[in-house]
Design a protein around this motif. Sequence first.
Motif, mmCIF file in Angstrom:
data_model
loop_
_atom_site.group_PDB
_atom_site.id
_atom_site.type_symbol
_atom_site.label_atom_id
_atom_site.label_comp_id
_atom_site.label_asym_id
_atom_site.label_seq_id
_atom_site.Cartn_x
_atom_site.Cartn_y
_atom_site.Cartn_z
ATOM 1 N N PHE A 1 -11.317 -5.621 -12.389
ATOM 2 C CA PHE A 1 -11.263 -4.670 -13.498
ATOM 3 C C PHE A 1 -11.166 -3.236 -12.971
ATOM 4 C CE2 PHE A 1 -13.510 -7.385 -16.963
ATOM 5 C CZ PHE A 1 -12.286 -7.930 -17.323
ATOM 6 N N GLY A 2 -11.848 -2.968 -11.851
ATOM 7 C CA GLY A 2 -11.786 -1.640 -11.273
ATOM 8 C C GLY A 2 -10.543 -1.410 -10.448
ATOM 9 N N SER A 3 -10.154 -2.397 -9.665
ATOM 10 C CA SER A 3 -9.037 -2.197 -8.736
ATOM 11 C C SER A 3 -7.672 -2.281 -9.406
ATOM 12 C CB SER A 3 -9.116 -3.225 -7.599
ATOM 13 O OG SER A 3 -8.983 -4.540 -8.099
ATOM 14 N N TYR A 4 -7.561 -3.069 -10.483
ATOM 15 C CA TYR A 4 -6.240 -3.280 -11.093
ATOM 16 C C TYR A 4 -5.588 -1.988 -11.596
ATOM 17 C CZ TYR A 4 -2.470 -5.404 -13.719
ATOM 18 O OH TYR A 4 -1.226 -5.736 -14.184
ATOM 19 N N PRO A 5 -6.309 -1.104 -12.296
ATOM 20 C CA PRO A 5 -5.652 0.140 -12.729
ATOM 21 C C PRO A 5 -5.118 0.977 -11.571
ATOM 22 C CG PRO A 5 -7.681 -0.197 -13.950
ATOM 23 C CD PRO A 5 -7.667 -1.211 -12.856
ATOM 24 N N MET A 6 -5.759 0.871 -10.394
ATOM 25 C CA MET A 6 -5.280 1.642 -9.241
ATOM 26 C C MET A 6 -3.902 1.180 -8.787
ATOM 27 S SD MET A 6 -7.422 4.023 -8.613
ATOM 28 C CE MET A 6 -6.507 4.590 -7.192
ATOM 29 N N THR A 7 -3.565 -0.074 -9.043
ATOM 30 C CA THR A 7 -2.246 -0.568 -8.650
ATOM 31 C C THR A 7 -1.142 0.007 -9.536
ATOM 32 O OG1 THR A 7 -2.341 -2.542 -10.067
ATOM 33 C CG2 THR A 7 -3.305 -2.720 -7.866
ATOM 34 N N GLN A 8 -1.536 0.641 -10.647
ATOM 35 C CA GLN A 8 -0.549 1.193 -11.592
ATOM 36 C C GLN A 8 -0.486 2.717 -11.550
ATOM 37 O OE1 GLN A 8 -2.598 -0.404 -15.006
ATOM 38 N NE2 GLN A 8 -1.248 -2.181 -15.154
ATOM 39 N N VAL A 9 -1.310 3.351 -10.718
ATOM 40 C CA VAL A 9 -1.506 4.797 -10.803
ATOM 41 C C VAL A 9 -0.254 5.594 -10.420
ATOM 42 C CG1 VAL A 9 -2.394 5.153 -8.438
ATOM 43 C CG2 VAL A 9 -3.233 6.596 -10.339
ATOM 44 N N TYR A 10 0.618 5.006 -9.615
ATOM 45 C CA TYR A 10 1.828 5.715 -9.193
ATOM 46 C C TYR A 10 3.039 5.372 -10.069
ATOM 47 C CZ TYR A 10 3.166 1.252 -7.149
ATOM 48 O OH TYR A 10 3.489 -0.076 -6.980
ATOM 49 N N GLN A 11 2.839 4.500 -11.069
ATOM 50 C CA GLN A 11 3.958 4.009 -11.875
ATOM 51 C C GLN A 11 3.999 4.592 -13.282
ATOM 52 O OE1 GLN A 11 3.012 -0.286 -11.380
ATOM 53 N NE2 GLN A 11 5.038 -0.474 -10.449
ATOM 54 N N HIS A 12 3.243 5.655 -13.522
ATOM 55 C CA HIS A 12 3.129 6.166 -14.884
ATOM 56 C C HIS A 12 4.482 6.550 -15.483
ATOM 57 C CE1 HIS A 12 -1.406 7.349 -14.409
ATOM 58 N NE2 HIS A 12 -1.173 6.056 -14.243
ATOM 59 N N GLU A 13 5.302 7.217 -14.698
ATOM 60 C CA GLU A 13 6.596 7.672 -15.212
ATOM 61 C C GLU A 13 7.483 6.493 -15.586
ATOM 62 O OE1 GLU A 13 10.448 10.293 -13.690
ATOM 63 O OE2 GLU A 13 8.483 10.611 -12.760
ATOM 64 N N GLU A 14 7.543 5.495 -14.709
ATOM 65 C CA GLU A 14 8.387 4.334 -14.980
ATOM 66 C C GLU A 14 7.837 3.506 -16.138
ATOM 67 O OE1 GLU A 14 11.368 1.298 -13.131
ATOM 68 O OE2 GLU A 14 10.466 2.880 -11.934
ATOM 69 N N ASP A 15 6.521 3.326 -16.188
ATOM 70 C CA ASP A 15 5.922 2.567 -17.288
ATOM 71 C C ASP A 15 6.172 3.260 -18.630
ATOM 72 O OD1 ASP A 15 4.939 0.512 -15.726
ATOM 73 O OD2 ASP A 15 3.028 1.512 -15.345
ATOM 74 N N ALA A 16 6.036 4.578 -18.649
ATOM 75 C CA ALA A 16 6.260 5.330 -19.887
ATOM 76 C C ALA A 16 7.718 5.227 -20.322
ATOM 77 C CB ALA A 16 5.865 6.786 -19.684
ATOM 78 N N ARG A 17 8.628 5.287 -19.377
ATOM 79 C CA ARG A 17 10.053 5.177 -19.689
ATOM 80 C C ARG A 17 10.386 3.827 -20.315
ATOM 81 N NH1 ARG A 17 13.926 2.630 -17.358
ATOM 82 N NH2 ARG A 17 12.685 2.156 -15.506
#
Length: 284
Positions: A171-187
């Motif tokens: 639960f803690g580590s999983y969001p860290m795997t997405q932290v650099y993908q915000h722009e692509e996820d939002a797109r």
Amino acid sequence: MKKSTLLHLRIPFSFFLSPVFFFATAIVSGYNAENFWLVFFILHFLLYPASNGYNSYFDKDEGSIGGLKHPPKVTRELFYASWIMDVVAIALGWWICWQFALMLLGYGLVSKAYSHPAIRLKKMPIIGWLAAGVFQGYFTFLMVCLAFSGPEALSDLKIQFAGVLSTLLLFGSYPMTQVYQHEEDARRGDRTISLILGVLGTFHFTALFFSVSVLLFAFFFQLYYDTWVVFLFILALSPILLFFLVWYMQVRRNPDNADYQRTMWLNFISGVCLNVFFIWLIAS
């Protein structure tokens, strides 16, 4: 098999999920060498890569993804390869026991619901986070224990406690795997929990869950083992904590430092430290 298909299966990325397997192996009793390697192979060379490939097929990422800095364009072959690997995993799982095979099927279906546009749990920040944490943690932990010791192992309070700990850590580590993908996820329209929290919010969220997880792990090891095991566990986590704190300070100075390279380094250090500790626990 095309090179692009093989790359998108991201087999080396399974290493980051292997601590759950080794933790379960350390806690459960009654496994043999044959089952050990077969279950390891099913999870890390079939089930996880199939999930990765299926996710990549529908995401069609243009930027970096976990374990793949420059993802090539996906082809239809990746879709079929993912399904074939799932089927092979279930068939091999049936050889162990039908309950294990059924759990493999359940994991595969949830991972597909996470990515498939008809459901796409990835668009639902809380549900997607819960699904990833529970199925990659608690569910997989119980799946390994069942494969080694049968369904009766699931009624063991120690195993249930350890399974919950696996999920808390994820639960803690999983969001860290997405932290650099915000722009692509939002797109793409995916509202991941990391995107909702923001860059610094993701770090704070992870720090909170990491702290709670460590305290509960310490309690678990004190309850079922001894103080020496608690000390070694905390010692094993110290490189992870040090890297996380240094990275956090870098991100506070410049949010662009929440990038792919540092995320993969955190994953790698975490995987190595946890695996070394859990393998030691198995051998002790």
